[in-house]
Design a protein around this motif. Structure first.
Motif, PDB file in Angstrom:
ATOM      1  N   VAL A  64       0.848  -1.197   0.000  1.00 11.83           N
ATOM      2  CA  VAL A  64       0.000   0.000   0.000  1.00 11.83           C
ATOM      3  C   VAL A  64       0.878   1.239   0.000  1.00 11.83           C
ATOM      4  CG1 VAL A  64      -1.867   1.252   1.130  1.00 11.83           C
ATOM      5  CG2 VAL A  64      -1.735  -1.232   1.350  1.00 11.83           C
ATOM      6  N   ALA A  65       0.840   1.983  -1.091  1.00  5.58           N
ATOM      7  CA  ALA A  65       1.548   3.251  -1.155  1.00  5.58           C
ATOM      8  C   ALA A  65       0.676   4.334  -0.528  1.00  5.58           C
ATOM      9  CB  ALA A  65       1.865   3.619  -2.604  1.00  5.58           C
TER      10      ALA A  65
ATOM     11  N   SER B 245       0.313   7.394  -1.163  1.00  5.05           N
ATOM     12  CA  SER B 245      -0.354   8.237  -2.166  1.00  5.05           C
ATOM     13  C   SER B 245      -1.568   7.536  -2.762  1.00  5.05           C
ATOM     14  CB  SER B 245       0.628   8.611  -3.278  1.00  5.05           C
ATOM     15  OG  SER B 245       1.148   7.439  -3.906  1.00  5.05           O
ATOM     16  N   ASP B 246      -1.462   6.207  -2.960  1.00  6.33           N
ATOM     17  CA  ASP B 246      -2.613   5.452  -3.478  1.00  6.33           C
ATOM     18  C   ASP B 246      -3.724   5.386  -2.439  1.00  6.33           C
ATOM     19  OD1 ASP B 246      -1.318   4.957  -5.871  1.00  6.33           O
ATOM     20  OD2 ASP B 246      -0.512   3.030  -5.212  1.00  6.33           O
TER      21      ASP B 246
ATOM     22  N   GLN C 253      -4.356   7.544  -0.094  1.00  6.06           N
ATOM     23  CA  GLN C 253      -5.015   8.846  -0.017  1.00  6.06           C
ATOM     24  C   GLN C 253      -5.943   9.077  -1.205  1.00  6.06           C
ATOM     25  OE1 GLN C 253      -5.091  11.282   2.496  1.00  6.06           O
ATOM     26  NE2 GLN C 253      -6.746  11.744   1.100  1.00  6.06           N
ATOM     27  N   ALA C 254      -5.513   8.637  -2.381  1.00  2.00           N
ATOM     28  CA  ALA C 254      -6.321   8.852  -3.582  1.00  2.00           C
ATOM     29  C   ALA C 254      -7.656   8.129  -3.508  1.00  2.00           C
ATOM     30  CB  ALA C 254      -5.548   8.395  -4.819  1.00  2.00           C
ATOM     31  N   TRP C 255      -7.701   7.008  -2.781  1.00  2.00           N
ATOM     32  CA  TRP C 255      -8.922   6.213  -2.732  1.00  2.00           C
ATOM     33  C   TRP C 255      -9.717   6.403  -1.450  1.00  2.00           C
ATOM     34  CZ3 TRP C 255     -11.407   3.685  -6.490  1.00  2.00           C
ATOM     35  CH2 TRP C 255     -10.718   3.583  -7.718  1.00  2.00           C
TER      36      TRP C 255
ATOM     37  N   ALA D 245      -9.213  -1.447  -6.006  1.00  2.00           N
ATOM     38  CA  ALA D 245      -8.199  -0.624  -6.662  1.00  2.00           C
ATOM     39  C   ALA D 245      -6.860  -0.724  -5.951  1.00  2.00           C
ATOM     40  CB  ALA D 245      -8.671   0.829  -6.712  1.00  2.00           C
ATOM     41  N   LEU D 246      -6.877  -0.676  -4.627  1.00  2.00           N
ATOM     42  CA  LEU D 246      -5.625  -0.696  -3.872  1.00  2.00           C
ATOM     43  C   LEU D 246      -4.910  -2.041  -3.984  1.00  2.00           C
ATOM     44  CD1 LEU D 246      -6.812   1.270  -0.718  1.00  2.00           C
ATOM     45  CD2 LEU D 246      -5.089   2.022  -2.384  1.00  2.00           C
TER      46      LEU D 246
ATOM     47  N   LEU E 262      -3.303  -1.969  -7.413  1.00  2.00           N
ATOM     48  CA  LEU E 262      -2.175  -1.038  -7.405  1.00  2.00           C
ATOM     49  C   LEU E 262      -0.995  -1.598  -6.607  1.00  2.00           C
ATOM     50  CD1 LEU E 262      -4.124   2.296  -6.866  1.00  2.00           C
ATOM     51  CD2 LEU E 262      -2.742   1.721  -8.882  1.00  2.00           C
ATOM     52  N   GLY E 263      -1.315  -2.428  -5.615  1.00  2.00           N
ATOM     53  CA  GLY E 263      -0.267  -3.010  -4.780  1.00  2.00           C
ATOM     54  C   GLY E 263       0.274  -4.327  -5.283  1.00  2.00           C
TER      55      GLY E 263
END
Length: 238
Positions: free
Chosen positions: A35-36, A38-39, A41-43, A54-55, A58-59
């Motif tokens: 988990v980044a 920035s990702d 926070q975006a979600w 999504a996370l 993305l991860g």
């Protein structure tokens, strides 16, 4: 004249101590995905099944329906544990602000990416109710709309439009909305409401909103304020 104010819950009207962030991140990590920040926070502010899907992708994970359901179950469990250890509480000045808005004839709705069960549990814990104001000064709101009650969560406009439906407000030019995330602001713009406010009571700074393209002068209908408590004083700003 504004007839309806639509506010997000966690980070906007309610202080949950960052419990949603921690629970979401932990639930994703338990699937083996990274988990980044920035990702994450975006979600934030989106419907939580969509956020988890999504996370995980993305991860570096694979978001199967079964995995998403399991991850959401873990998210809900972790969140409940966090809330039991540190119960959510109103952000400073929020009860008074909600009461003042309703006393001025403005309806108030809360929206959230939580399910109805989670959201009503939070309101019950706060002692807030949905319905007409009472003589004992209990905090009350006109409507609650949750992520599992619309076709898509933020940044789609449907939470706001459903709040309008439930309160009988038909003109978006009579609606103000506020939230502490970028998707909250995007949702207000997509809904076409008269005023959209980004507040700084969550995890974002004014610079974070500016980096996303939102500042006091970035959009005719967007304001960045310190808190929802400042909204009554800016209600008639152009």
């Amino acid at each position: 004249m504004i007839q309806l104010a639509v506010f997000d819950m966690a980070g906007t009207t309610i202080d949950d101590g960052g419990a949603v962030y921690r629970a979401l991140a932990e639930a994703v990590r338990e699937t083996g995905a990274t988990v980044a920040p920035s990702d994450l926070q975006a979600w934030m502010g989106t419907e939580k099944h969509a956020a988890l899907s999504a996370l995980i992708i993305l991860g570096g994970g694979t978001a199967t329906p079964e995995l998403i359901d399991a991850a959401y179950s873990r998210f809900a469990t972790i969140l409940a544990e966090n809330y039991a250890a540190r119960p959510p509480k109103p952000l400073p000045g929020i009860p008074e602000t909600l009461t003042a808005l309703r006393a001025a004839g403005i309806q108030v709705a809360l929206t959230t990416g939580f399910t109805r069960a989670v959201a009503t549990g939070i309101l019950d814990g706060l002692g807030w109710r949905i319905g007409a104001p009472t003589a004992d000064n209990t905090v009350s709101i006109d409507a609650l709309v949750c992520g599992d009650e619309v076709a898509a969560g933020r940044p789609a406009p449907y939470l706001i439009h459903r709040a309008m439906e439930r309160t009988g407000v038909v003109d978006v030019a009579r609606v103000l909305t506020a939230g502490d995330t970028v998707v909250d602001v995007q949702s207000g713009i997509n809904a076409g409401v008269a005023r959209t406010v980004g507040v700084l009571t969550g995890e974002l700074t004014a610079q974070d909103f500016a980096d996303a393209g939102f500042s006091r002068d970035s959009h005719q209908r967007v304001s960045i304020l310190a808190s929802v408590t400042e909204i009554p004083a800016h209600m008639n700003d152009k």
